[in-house]
Write an enzyme that holds these catalytic residues in place. Sequence first.
Site, PDB file in Angstrom:
ATOM      1  N   HIS A   1      20.279 -52.276  25.296  1.00  0.00           N
ATOM      2  CA  HIS A   1      18.980 -51.607  25.324  1.00  0.00           C
ATOM      3  C   HIS A   1      18.357 -51.657  23.931  1.00  0.00           C
ATOM      4  O   HIS A   1      19.058 -51.770  22.921  1.00  0.00           O
ATOM      5  CB  HIS A   1      19.174 -50.159  25.778  1.00  0.00           C
ATOM      6  CG  HIS A   1      17.909 -49.382  25.915  1.00  0.00           C
ATOM      7  ND1 HIS A   1      17.393 -48.615  24.889  1.00  0.00           N
ATOM      8  CD2 HIS A   1      17.049 -49.238  26.954  1.00  0.00           C
ATOM      9  CE1 HIS A   1      16.275 -48.036  25.292  1.00  0.00           C
ATOM     10  NE2 HIS A   1      16.043 -48.406  26.532  1.00  0.00           N
TER      11      HIS A   1
ATOM     12  N   THR B   1      17.433 -49.660  21.859  1.00  0.00           N
ATOM     13  CA  THR B   1      17.865 -48.688  20.847  1.00  0.00           C
ATOM     14  C   THR B   1      19.244 -49.010  20.276  1.00  0.00           C
ATOM     15  O   THR B   1      19.710 -48.314  19.370  1.00  0.00           O
ATOM     16  CB  THR B   1      17.913 -47.276  21.448  1.00  0.00           C
ATOM     17  OG1 THR B   1      18.782 -47.295  22.594  1.00  0.00           O
ATOM     18  CG2 THR B   1      16.535 -46.791  21.849  1.00  0.00           C
ATOM     19  N   LYS B   2      19.913 -50.047  20.791  1.00  0.00           N
ATOM     20  CA  LYS B   2      21.259 -50.365  20.349  1.00  0.00           C
ATOM     21  C   LYS B   2      21.256 -51.306  19.144  1.00  0.00           C
ATOM     22  O   LYS B   2      20.223 -51.830  18.746  1.00  0.00           O
ATOM     23  CB  LYS B   2      22.055 -50.969  21.513  1.00  0.00           C
ATOM     24  CG  LYS B   2      22.131 -50.067  22.748  1.00  0.00           C
ATOM     25  CD  LYS B   2      22.764 -48.716  22.428  1.00  0.00           C
ATOM     26  CE  LYS B   2      23.009 -47.864  23.661  1.00  0.00           C
ATOM     27  NZ  LYS B   2      21.795 -47.325  24.281  1.00  0.00           N
ATOM     28  N   ASN B   3      22.429 -51.535  18.574  1.00  0.00           N
ATOM     29  CA  ASN B   3      22.533 -52.411  17.399  1.00  0.00           C
ATOM     30  C   ASN B   3      22.086 -53.829  17.716  1.00  0.00           C
ATOM     31  O   ASN B   3      21.351 -54.447  16.943  1.00  0.00           O
ATOM     32  CB  ASN B   3      23.984 -52.454  16.905  1.00  0.00           C
ATOM     33  CG  ASN B   3      24.504 -51.117  16.425  1.00  0.00           C
ATOM     34  OD1 ASN B   3      24.170 -50.078  16.985  1.00  0.00           O
ATOM     35  ND2 ASN B   3      25.338 -51.129  15.395  1.00  0.00           N
TER      36      ASN B   3
END
Length: 374
Positions: free
Chosen positions: A178, A180-182
Amino acid sequence: MIPFNKPYLAGVELDYIADAIKKGKLSGDGYYTKKCSEYFEQRYGFKKVLLTTSCTDALEMAAILLDIKPGDEVISPSYTFVSTVNAFVLRGANIRFVDSAEEHPNIDYQEIENNITSKTKAIIVVHYAGVACDMDKITAISKKHNIPLVEDAAQAVDSFYKGKPLGSFGALSAFSFHETKNIISGEGGMLVINDENLIARAEVIREKGTNRASFFRGEVNKYGWVDIGSSFLPSELNAAYLYGQLENLDDIQARRKEIWQRYESNLKTLQQQGKIELPVLFDYATNNAHMFYIICNSVEDRSGLIEELKKRGIYSVFHYLSLHKSDYFLQNNDLIDLPNSDKFQDTLLRLPMFYELTLEQVDYICESIAACFA
């Protein structure tokens, strides 16, 4: 305004998307899907990797693979995103929620065994903020009772427990890409299958219940409906974007760790003054710098800090609501007392964390937090 998150574009992602279009196969399991799967299998030693449309879908595949049925019980932390348990509830499972540890949002492994019954069919752990749960203790419980372990490793890409990558402990593990992930693909996920007995069925479930994957490998002369399943396969466009990110993984991780360490260094004084608590890092776990959060002393402190930071152009956000207190769960279950989960629900605050966040902006955020408490 400093946003909480900003999706990162290394640059090569757009080239790979254009190349995927030129290759003429966009529906998935093409060149870039295979490149991503091979990357994870080779870098982390995962037995089998299947890209999915989301981490939620990876968890839903896990629930199907474990043959979860109505009346079965699944153990899960309460302090997590609803997808962790929703995947199993969809199969008819009842959830037995376990509290977080006192010092960290991860599941309190000491409480897992107390919740095991003859109906327990899976134990789910969530590596909160990419920091490993105590996997020696948890895998020992899993093996002792012969109950499959599922890792919700949504936040845990490139994170390790005693040198072993997270996602390699459970029979099944789910990751998120997603935005928002790294490492991101907008929306996307991955199912890691470490139990070789589940690999063949996982391919079928991912392909809408057909043995299509076997057909394209030439193992059968036609393919048809052989099991239940759904459309869990992502587009080649998502995979192409993801592969561009993977090629820059080390750079992305180094930058995020630099930001994380700047936060920690700047905010230590406030912790020493008793104004906040900083994230706990265990000796057995690495830090993949997925997020930086602080623990306030009360929900009032946190609410006030959110508002004050917003006035200064800084967007900070709290995180999960305890699932054992959710409206849905309480429709059919009695209220239970999980004080640590509730503490993190009320006091944990996530600060901006993304590749392009400058160290000067981190300093400003930290100075603003100190000014708010002053």
